[in-house]
Design a protein around this motif. Sequence first.
Motif, PDB file in Angstrom:
ATOM      1  N   LEU A 152       1.051  -1.408  -0.216  1.00  0.00           N
ATOM      2  CA  LEU A 152       0.255  -0.002  -0.355  1.00  0.00           C
ATOM      3  C   LEU A 152       0.701   1.669   0.224  1.00  0.00           C
ATOM      4  O   LEU A 152       0.780   2.481  -1.071  1.00  0.00           O
ATOM      5  N   LEU A 153       2.324   1.827   0.484  1.00  0.00           N
ATOM      6  CA  LEU A 153       2.914   2.358   0.875  1.00  0.00           C
ATOM      7  C   LEU A 153       3.410   2.820  -0.188  1.00  0.00           C
ATOM      8  O   LEU A 153       3.209   3.470  -0.679  1.00  0.00           O
ATOM      9  N   LEU A 154       4.367   1.311  -0.487  1.00  0.00           N
ATOM     10  CA  LEU A 154       4.724   1.459  -2.328  1.00  0.00           C
ATOM     11  C   LEU A 154       3.745   1.760  -3.143  1.00  0.00           C
ATOM     12  O   LEU A 154       4.183   2.962  -4.035  1.00  0.00           O
ATOM     13  N   GLY A 155       2.946   1.810  -2.941  1.00  0.00           N
ATOM     14  CA  GLY A 155       2.144   2.043  -4.202  1.00  0.00           C
ATOM     15  C   GLY A 155       1.472   3.196  -4.458  1.00  0.00           C
ATOM     16  O   GLY A 155       1.200   4.092  -5.346  1.00  0.00           O
ATOM     17  N   LEU A 156       1.018   4.037  -2.916  1.00  0.00           N
ATOM     18  CA  LEU A 156       1.051   5.491  -2.922  1.00  0.00           C
ATOM     19  C   LEU A 156       1.588   6.458  -3.158  1.00  0.00           C
ATOM     20  O   LEU A 156       1.650   7.164  -3.671  1.00  0.00           O
ATOM     21  N   ILE A 157       3.184   5.929  -3.265  1.00  0.00           N
ATOM     22  CA  ILE A 157       4.734   6.423  -3.371  1.00  0.00           C
ATOM     23  C   ILE A 157       4.491   6.699  -5.318  1.00  0.00           C
ATOM     24  O   ILE A 157       4.717   7.668  -5.980  1.00  0.00           O
ATOM     25  N   THR A 158       3.796   5.537  -5.461  1.00  0.00           N
ATOM     26  CA  THR A 158       4.311   4.900  -6.716  1.00  0.00           C
ATOM     27  C   THR A 158       3.157   6.342  -7.602  1.00  0.00           C
ATOM     28  O   THR A 158       3.790   6.929  -8.550  1.00  0.00           O
ATOM     29  N   LEU A 210       4.239   9.500 -10.035  1.00  0.00           N
ATOM     30  CA  LEU A 210       3.476   9.368 -11.754  1.00  0.00           C
ATOM     31  C   LEU A 210       2.388  10.260 -11.667  1.00  0.00           C
ATOM     32  O   LEU A 210       2.472  11.025 -12.820  1.00  0.00           O
ATOM     33  N   TYR A 211       1.161  10.839 -10.765  1.00  0.00           N
ATOM     34  CA  TYR A 211       0.786  11.669 -11.042  1.00  0.00           C
ATOM     35  C   TYR A 211       1.344  13.164 -11.845  1.00  0.00           C
ATOM     36  O   TYR A 211       0.223  13.649 -12.454  1.00  0.00           O
ATOM     37  N   PRO A 212       2.344  13.960 -11.085  1.00  0.00           N
ATOM     38  CA  PRO A 212       2.331  14.456 -12.276  1.00  0.00           C
ATOM     39  C   PRO A 212       3.053  14.597 -13.533  1.00  0.00           C
ATOM     40  O   PRO A 212       2.482  15.438 -14.264  1.00  0.00           O
ATOM     41  N   LEU A 213       3.645  13.579 -13.289  1.00  0.00           N
ATOM     42  CA  LEU A 213       4.215  13.036 -15.172  1.00  0.00           C
ATOM     43  C   LEU A 213       3.506  12.785 -15.891  1.00  0.00           C
ATOM     44  O   LEU A 213       2.937  13.609 -17.118  1.00  0.00           O
ATOM     45  N   ILE A 214       1.829  12.392 -15.287  1.00  0.00           N
ATOM     46  CA  ILE A 214       1.448  11.917 -16.403  1.00  0.00           C
ATOM     47  C   ILE A 214       0.174  13.283 -16.861  1.00  0.00           C
ATOM     48  O   ILE A 214      -0.131  13.683 -17.673  1.00  0.00           O
ATOM     49  N   PHE A 215       0.162  13.736 -15.556  1.00  0.00           N
ATOM     50  CA  PHE A 215      -0.466  15.659 -15.891  1.00  0.00           C
ATOM     51  C   PHE A 215       0.144  16.227 -16.877  1.00  0.00           C
ATOM     52  O   PHE A 215      -0.966  16.627 -17.144  1.00  0.00           O
ATOM     53  N   VAL A 216       1.227  16.220 -16.763  1.00  0.00           N
ATOM     54  CA  VAL A 216       1.805  16.942 -17.261  1.00  0.00           C
ATOM     55  C   VAL A 216       1.602  16.922 -19.128  1.00  0.00           C
ATOM     56  O   VAL A 216       1.213  17.525 -19.959  1.00  0.00           O
TER      57      VAL A 216
END
Length: 293
Positions: free
Chosen positions: A18-24, A28-34
Amino acid sequence: MGHLQSRGDRLFDGANILLLGLITLIVLYPLIFVLSASFSNPAYILEGRLWLWPKGLTLTSYERVFQNPFVITGYLNTLRYTLIGTTLNVVLTICAAYPLSRKDFAGRGAFTVYFTVTMFFSGGLIPTYLLIKSLGLINSFWAVILPGAVSMWNIIIMRTFFQNIPVEIQESAHMDGCSNLRLLVRIVLPLSLPVVAVMVLFYGVGHWNAFFNALMYVSEAGKHPLQLVMRGILLQNQMGAMVGASEGSVEQIVAGEGVKYAIIVVASAPILVLYPLLQRYFVKGVMIGAIKG
């Protein structure tokens, strides 16, 4: 029979996942958003209606980026700085690290201490600028490359890697009449591809993202790297010429929003492509190079 995990082990593994998934997701979100914003209608970005996937799919922002002569020139300059600079960096690092790794090199301890001092002390910005000016390098290609031509930290990593190559191999080569230069080129370097790949990645990323030397020593816009061009666009909001609108107009603000994201993607793409190609060498090179001090 497989190993049976206790309830505590299962809870621990689940918490890690869960922790590693949250960190991922956070990474990833800023990269996908840009990336999504660069392909979206800029109006949706300003209105806050873009969350993850592109809205109003369009390539207009990329067209404006590649139609701008300063961006293309900056891109070509950055490629030149990166390719030539990285080659020079790696060659100089090898030339320094290999002698320092040899136990039969007289004075290697004194040279190591002398080089290591530069990691903690420097002449400062003004003396460095005066030095570059006295050498006649202002507004030249070499003003961007030479001030950071070699890193002592990288020399230490590569020297340590060379020290882990079995001495018996080198002694056998010497008994067969192999010179030091031939030993380096034919035996040591082929065995050192992981650490060489790490150096290429370190130096290459550094050159690709660098802008300070160009900002300090290069005033001609035609010699600016892409990062300095981006700085002018993102920080100084010089969008008028790029989007074909008057300074400060609504059209400029809207179109400029998409251009900012597009140019970030364009500037980051080469490094994102390079890293997976060198990743298999990366961990091995860093770990072996860090075994000894």
